[in-house]
Design a protein around this motif. Structure first.
Motif, short mmCIF file in Angstrom:
data_model
loop_
_atom_site.label_atom_id
_atom_site.label_comp_id
_atom_site.label_asym_id
_atom_site.label_seq_id
_atom_site.Cartn_x
_atom_site.Cartn_y
_atom_site.Cartn_z
N SER A 349 3.06 4.80 3.47
CA SER A 349 1.88 5.15 4.25
C SER A 349 1.12 6.29 3.59
O SER A 349 -0.11 6.37 3.68
N ASP A 350 1.86 7.17 2.89
CA ASP A 350 1.21 8.28 2.19
C ASP A 350 0.68 7.84 0.83
O ASP A 350 -0.37 8.30 0.39
N GLN A 351 1.42 6.95 0.16
CA GLN A 351 1.02 6.48 -1.18
C GLN A 351 1.05 4.95 -1.21
O GLN A 351 1.97 4.34 -1.75
N PRO A 352 0.05 4.30 -0.61
CA PRO A 352 0.08 2.83 -0.55
C PRO A 352 0.00 2.17 -1.92
O PRO A 352 0.34 0.99 -2.06
N GLY A 353 -0.43 2.91 -2.94
CA GLY A 353 -0.47 2.34 -4.28
C GLY A 353 0.90 1.94 -4.80
O GLY A 353 1.01 1.07 -5.69
N LEU A 354 1.97 2.52 -4.24
CA LEU A 354 3.33 2.17 -4.67
C LEU A 354 3.73 0.77 -4.20
O LEU A 354 4.77 0.25 -4.64
N PRO A 415 -4.84 -6.49 -0.89
CA PRO A 415 -5.69 -6.51 -2.10
C PRO A 415 -5.19 -5.57 -3.20
O PRO A 415 -5.33 -5.88 -4.39
N VAL A 416 -4.59 -4.44 -2.81
CA VAL A 416 -4.04 -3.52 -3.81
C VAL A 416 -2.91 -4.20 -4.58
O VAL A 416 -2.84 -4.13 -5.82
N MET A 417 -2.03 -4.87 -3.83
CA MET A 417 -0.91 -5.57 -4.48
C MET A 417 -1.43 -6.71 -5.35
O MET A 417 -0.92 -6.93 -6.47
N GLN A 418 -2.42 -7.43 -4.87
CA GLN A 418 -2.95 -8.55 -5.66
C GLN A 418 -3.56 -8.08 -6.97
O GLN A 418 -3.33 -8.68 -8.03
N GLY A 466 -12.32 -11.51 -9.92
CA GLY A 466 -11.85 -11.71 -8.55
C GLY A 466 -10.44 -12.24 -8.56
O GLY A 466 -9.91 -12.67 -9.59
N ILE A 467 -9.79 -12.22 -7.42
CA ILE A 467 -8.41 -12.69 -7.31
C ILE A 467 -8.42 -14.21 -7.23
O ILE A 467 -8.80 -14.81 -6.23
N GLN A 468 -8.02 -14.84 -8.29
CA GLN A 468 -7.99 -16.30 -8.35
C GLN A 468 -6.54 -16.77 -8.12
O GLN A 468 -5.59 -16.08 -8.47
N PRO A 469 -6.37 -17.96 -7.55
CA PRO A 469 -5.01 -18.48 -7.36
C PRO A 469 -4.27 -18.59 -8.67
O PRO A 469 -4.81 -19.05 -9.67
N ALA A 470 -3.00 -18.13 -8.65
CA ALA A 470 -2.17 -18.20 -9.86
C ALA A 470 -0.97 -19.08 -9.58
O ALA A 470 0.16 -18.72 -9.83
N THR A 506 3.54 -14.33 -8.98
CA THR A 506 2.43 -15.18 -8.52
C THR A 506 2.37 -15.22 -6.99
O THR A 506 1.30 -15.30 -6.40
N LYS A 507 3.55 -15.13 -6.35
CA LYS A 507 3.56 -15.07 -4.88
C LYS A 507 2.89 -13.80 -4.37
O LYS A 507 2.28 -13.79 -3.31
N MET A 508 3.02 -12.71 -5.13
CA MET A 508 2.37 -11.46 -4.74
C MET A 508 0.84 -11.58 -4.80
O MET A 508 0.12 -10.81 -4.15
N VAL A 509 0.36 -12.55 -5.59
CA VAL A 509 -1.08 -12.77 -5.68
C VAL A 509 -1.54 -13.80 -4.65
O VAL A 509 -2.55 -13.60 -3.97
#
Length: 1102
Positions: A349-354, A415-418, A466-470, A506-509
């Motif tokens: 919650s403090d560092q969502p980039g992780l 979106p950050v994870m993707q 953009g985030i395209q299906p992988a 790929t599931k993370m995307v």
């Protein structure tokens, strides 16, 4: 061609298997419920037929059993119609079985390689299919009515169409009476493939099935244990295995090794896996709330197999260990996971980039927690030991809460994870995969094309595009896993493990939502409603856990994920259950918070009550006596604690009841405020609105309750005390905004505005109706009875000394401070209702007067010669006019208090209204003037003509009396009052008291009654108010001057006191002047009268 279809068949059959399980489950539940069971199975007329069919199942000749089956002739069409869904579901199960058997044979023929660490998806799909197939057949065998349903349908079909429908289906039902025993025989040829797939778990399952201490020592799931590597991506050779469900693996192992049990005697690794699974649980989940008791079932299967005594001993040992240690082990795991997930959620919650590099940790945490919750739920409902402590976890809500918090982080920062994994796939995975492909010694053309396509696709991924299906082609493991494959995955394990890693990335995307369902879906709670509600109640009862109670309504959002498209009819049932549970949970949370707030309000009201002026009398008395050195009370009497002493703390550890209430409230409000809204089955729930609604209802009841109105004894709280309590209550409610983002002002507006009306929105009495009723029926009625008098000097009603003492002190309810408090409580609307009620009573008195004068109107022209005839009515008229004056005096007090209150709150608006009223031109039309007076009256300003009184009296117009006659009666009333005034002098109670500036029998109120009644009546009848009052003054003066000539002392005992009424009438009237009085009544008589009454007052007091 067959090789190319393995992956597709696995996918289709696994999905269809879940659908079939759903349908069979619903049939079982329907047949187990007397209300939902098909009517033909409970029909008394068909009972013998059903028993006959079940006894002869499956082979019965309808031609030879006409007598037993004749009753089906009438019902055959209805049976075909109503049982077709059940029957064809069983047919679908048979077809599913055929397809699974065909696929298993194909797998054996192709000698497919299975290893969960290498070709994860293929192995998982294979083991899932085996377990689904086994579970389906077991669940089918648990439907007791299956033979009756199939038999009834078949006979009805044969009677209708002349052909039998079910020979194979009937045989399947008979064959699978003991499903596991039959499947053990069926899986003999598939043992090699199944055992290889299961033994590949030997490194995965033991690693997942560790104790909490081992997890703790390894600092599992901790992001801060090694700060230097915090930004490094979480890596593993077996990425998908890390978050693989433990519950799923245990089902694979238990059912798998039961089906290929021979390997238990030959392979120590298989035996070790099997024993470890038996030690972890006493039962497994078949489907939803249907469970499989492992040890008993295994004993029953192995007891008749020669040479399995060792296995039976192993089962008994594992059962004892599971009963004695499994509960404790899982309890400690849940304890560890609570702290681990809390740390993980706090850091993220403090560092969502992780969430990017540590996504694997998040899904591992969700999967671990989900497994432990499901284990607890399943075993708590199927306890097999006397001690239940290990199966009662009052802190399970905390674990669910942190799961929901992690799920929320993933949904919010998806979106950050993707973005992270798009760059990871293109910048790292593509390079590694390309190197592995280049280093392959043999790479056939087809596989080479697929690999090159993968590398090119991953390399071309870009955040800017953009985030395209992988999407990954799941057929590749199937191509490379068959024995004759040119590129065998068994010989290139590193390639297989790399492909597993790429699949996860790929599931993370592409599939974050699907990943959440896979790792953290706990919709199984939908089928454990009783345990679900019990956990919720335990959570609310424990103050430290109440902050996590929101997790239960949030769980209801999971329920729809357990539905399947093959069973659409259950969507509404599950949806309704999710809505009712969510509504119930939120309602209970709001009620709990409301009760805590009410308790705090009660405590604060008690503290505020200590500050009321009435409580300082004893303190003042003690101080005075101490000063005069007088001893009071007994020695050793404890000194009364002063208000505020509760705030003095000598020790921080000292916790008062109020502290506990505030703590519990803050915890619960955190939960209510956790999410602004939640969507359950396309319905939006707002937790804060539940609290707002309950606060409104409780605040309304509390306000009315704090009046302490007792209809039997006519007791009621003083307005000032009620106002103090209400303000204390409101202060507490305002503090709720510190905990929850709700608009408490809206609550105040809704509740307090309703209290200004006669009835609230629920049709219940309000404080306006209670106080109006009390002042009219209790206080003013006692004034009419002569027990209370209005003291103008004090601007209050005061009790008079009488034989029967009143139960209340009128002054404590009618002085200026109490009336101001009443105005604060009721507001302008409530005071208007009070005024209208008062005016209704006045109009009733005037109606009685008019009724009498209507009879006497014939004598109006000959009044003087007929006065002797009217003397009987004098006392009645004067008494009614006095009552009217008393009511008007009370209203004057109320209006003055309202004006003071409004002047304090809205001074500029009140001054504008007052200025408007004071500058009405004399030539203004009366209707316009009355509108201005009505506005002024609503603001508490006094008016020359009372608009409320005009409205009340004008409603009395009779259709049988002409306006001219009404006007004559009004004039006659004023004349009669004027000529009756001398009779007041003979009343002993008519003596004027300078101390109270009035008379003890309230005749000083006649001044207000005469002026306002005259103004209202002659406004209604469009007469000249000023002329009529001049006539009244002339008649009254003349009548009073005559008593100066009387010689009877009894008749004139209070003559001077009655003279003063003329001065009061003029002082009260906006239409009369002292000059006019001087012309009618010598001022010297008034002066002498004042002198006489003051002198008499001094002598009597001396």
């Amino acid at each position: 061609m067959i090789q190319q279809k393995l992956a597709e068949k696995f996918t289709i059959l696994n999905d269809r298997g879940i659908g079939m399980l759903t349908r069979i489950y619903n049939i079982k539940k329907a047949c187990g419920d007397p209300k939902a069971k098909p009517s033909y199975l409970v029909d008394k007329n068909l009972e013998s037929v059903v028993k006959f069919i079940v006894r002869k199942f499956p082979a019965i000749e309808t031609r030879n059993n006409n007598q037993q089956l004749t009753q089906l002739q009438k019902e055959k069409s209805e049976i075909l119609k109503n049982l077709s869904l059940y029957y064809f579901t069983f047919v679908d199960v048979m077809e599913f079985k055929d397809n699974v058997s065909e696929l298993l044979n194909t797998i054996d023929a192709c000698q497919v390689f299975f290893d969960v660490t290498v070709n994860f998806d293929l192995t998982k799909n294979y083991l899932d299919l085996v377990v689904t197939y086994t579970t389906l057949m077991m669940l089918l065998s648990r439907i007791e009515e299956r033979k009756a349903i199939i038999g009834l349908y078949n006979y009805a079909h044969e009677m209708t169409h002349g052909a039998r429908e079910y020979p194979r289906l009937g045989q399947m039902i008979v064959d699978y009476e003991n499903p596991l025993k039959k499947m053990m025989e069926e899986f003999v040829p598939h043992g090699k493939s199944l055992s290889d797939a299961l033994i590949s778990l030997q490194m995965v399952y033991p690693r997942r099935n560790l104790s909490a201490d081992q997890w703790r020592n390894a600092q599992l799931l901790s992001l801060i244990s090694a700060p230097s590597t915090m930004l490094n991506p979480a890596q593993s050779d077996t990425m998908p295995c890390e978050y693989l469900s433990l519950d799923c693996m245990e089902k694979w192992i238990v059912f798998g090794f039961v089906l290929c049990h021979a390997v238990l005697n030959t392979d120590p690794a298989a035996l070790s896996l099997w024993k470890l699974a038996l030690q972890s649980s006493t039962c497994l989940c078949l489907f939803r709330d249907e469970v499989f008791h492992i040890h008993k079932a295994c004993e029953d299967l192995f007891v008749n197999i020669r040479g399995y005594n060792k296995r039976l001993n192993d089962i008994k040992e594992c059962k004892e260990q599971a009963l004695s240690q499994a509960g404790t082990m899982h309890r400690e795991r849940r304890k560890f996971l609570r702290s681990a997930l809390k740390e993980l959620a706090t850091v993220l919650s403090d560092q969502p980039g992780l969430l990017g590099p540590k996504a694997l940790f998040v899904f591992m945490a969700l999967s671990f927690a989900r497994d432990e919750i499901i284990w607890l739920l399943r075993h708590a409902d199927n306890i097999q030991k006397k001690s239940t402590d290990d199966f009662i976890d009052k802190h399970v809500a905390e674990l669910i809460f942190y799961m929901e918090e992690l799920r929320a982080h993933i949904r919010k920062y998806g979106p950050v994870m993707q973005r992270y994994y798009v760059q990871y796939l293109s910048g790292f995975d593509a390079v590694i995969l390309n190197e592995l492909v280049q280093n392959l010694s043999v790479c056939p053309e087809d596989e080479s094309i697929i690999m090159s396509s993968f590398v090119n696709t991953m390399t071309s991924l870009s955040v800017k595009q953009g985030i395209q299906p992988a999407t990954y082609d799941s057929r590749l493991p199937a191509y490379t896993s068959v024995s004759k494959a040119s590129l065998g995955i068994a010989d290139h394990r590193e390639l297989g493990k790399m492909m597993n890693t790429i699949i996860f990335h790929t599931k993370m995307v592409d599939s974050l939502v699907e990943m959440l369902v896979e790792t953290s879906d706990i919709s199984i709670f939908c089928f454990y409603s009783r345990a679900f509600e019990k956990m919720f109640q335990q959570c609310l009862e424990l103050p430290s856990q109440s902050r996590h109670s929101i997790s239960f309504p949030l769980l209801c959002t999971h329920f729809m994920s357990c539905t399947h498209e093959l069973c659409p009819e259950e969507r509404h049932h599950i949806g309704d259950r999710s809505l009712s549970l969510c509504n119930m949970f939120l309602d209970e949370m709001a009620k709990q918070a409301r009760n805590l707030i009410t308790d705090i309000c009660t405590e604060q009201c008690t503290l505020s009550d200590q500050l009321l002026p009435k409580h300082c009398a004893k303190t003042i008395s003690q101080a005075v006596n101490k000063k005069s050195k007088k001893l009071t009370g007994k020695k050793g009497e404890p000194e009364r604690e002063k208000p505020g002493v509760e705030s003095m703390r000598k020790n921080r550890l000292l916790v008062t009841n109020l502290d506990k209430l505030h703590t519990a409230l803050s915890e619960l409000c955190f939960s209510i405020n956790y999410v602004p809204n939640m969507v359950v089955w396309e319905h939006t729930f707002t937790p804060r609105e539940y609290l707002t609604s309950h606060l409104e209802i409780r605040f309304t009841k509390s306000i009315v309750g704090m009046t302490m109105y007792n209809q039997a004894t006519q007791e009621i709280a003083k307005p000032s005390e009620l106002l103090t309590s209400v303000r204390s209550y409101m202060t507490v409610l305002q503090s709720i905004e510190n905990y929850v983002q709700i608009d408490i002002t809206r609550v105040f507006n809704n509740v307090l505005l309703q209290q200004t009306q006669h009835l609230d929105s629920h049709g219940e009495p309000t404080i306006t109706s209670l106080y109006t009723n009390w002042y009219l029926e209790t206080l003013l009625r006692q004034v009419s009875n002569g027990h209370i008098a209005y003291f103008p000097a004090m601007k209050a009603f005061v009790n008079l000394p009488t034989e029967n003492e009143l139960t209340f002190n009128a002054e404590e309810y009618s002085d200026i401070s109490e009336m101001r408090s009443l105005s604060e409580l009721l507001g302008p609307y409530g005071m208007k209702f009070l005024s209208e009620s008062l005016m209704w009573h006045i109009s009733s008195q005037v109606a009685e007067l008019k009724l009498g004068f209507f009879i006497l109107k014939l004598f109006y022209g000959r009044l003087k010669p007929c006065l002797c005839l009217l003397s009987v009515a004098v006392d009645s008229v004067l008494k009614r006019m006095t009552i009217i004056g008393v009511i008007l005096s009370f209203r004057s007090l109320a209006q003055e208090a309202l004006r003071d209150v409004l002047s304090f709150h809205i001074p500029f608006l009140v001054s504008s209204v007052e200025d408007f009223k004071d500058h009405i031109p004399r030539e203004t039309d009366m209707k316009v003037a009355m509108n201005v007076y009505e506005l002024s009256s609503a603001a508490g300003l006094p008016c020359e003509i009372d608009p409320a009184l005009v409205v009340a009296l004008s409603s009395q117009k009779s259709e049988n009396i002409s306006p001219e006659e009404e006007y004559k009666i009004a004039c006659l009333l004023m004349v009669f009052v004027a000529v009756s005034m001398p009779t007041l002098a003979s009343n002993v109670m008519s003596q004027y008291s300078p101390a109270i500036e009035g008379h003890c029998n309230n005749i000083h109120c006649l001044a207000k009654a005469v002026n306002q009644i005259a103004a209202a009546l002659f406004t209604i009848h469009k007469g000249s108010i000023e002329d009529r009052l001049k006539e009244f003054l002339a008649l009254a003066s003349s009548s009073l001057l005559k008593i100066g000539q009387e010689t009877d002392k009894m008749t004139t005992r209070n003559r001077e006191s009655v003279y003063l009424l003329l001065d009061m009438i003029v002082q009260e009237s906006p239409f009369l002047t002292m000059d006019l009085l001087e012309s009618c009544f010598p001022y010297v008589l008034l002066r002498n009268a004042y002198h006489a009454v003051y002198k008499q007052s001094i002598s009597s007091s001396a």
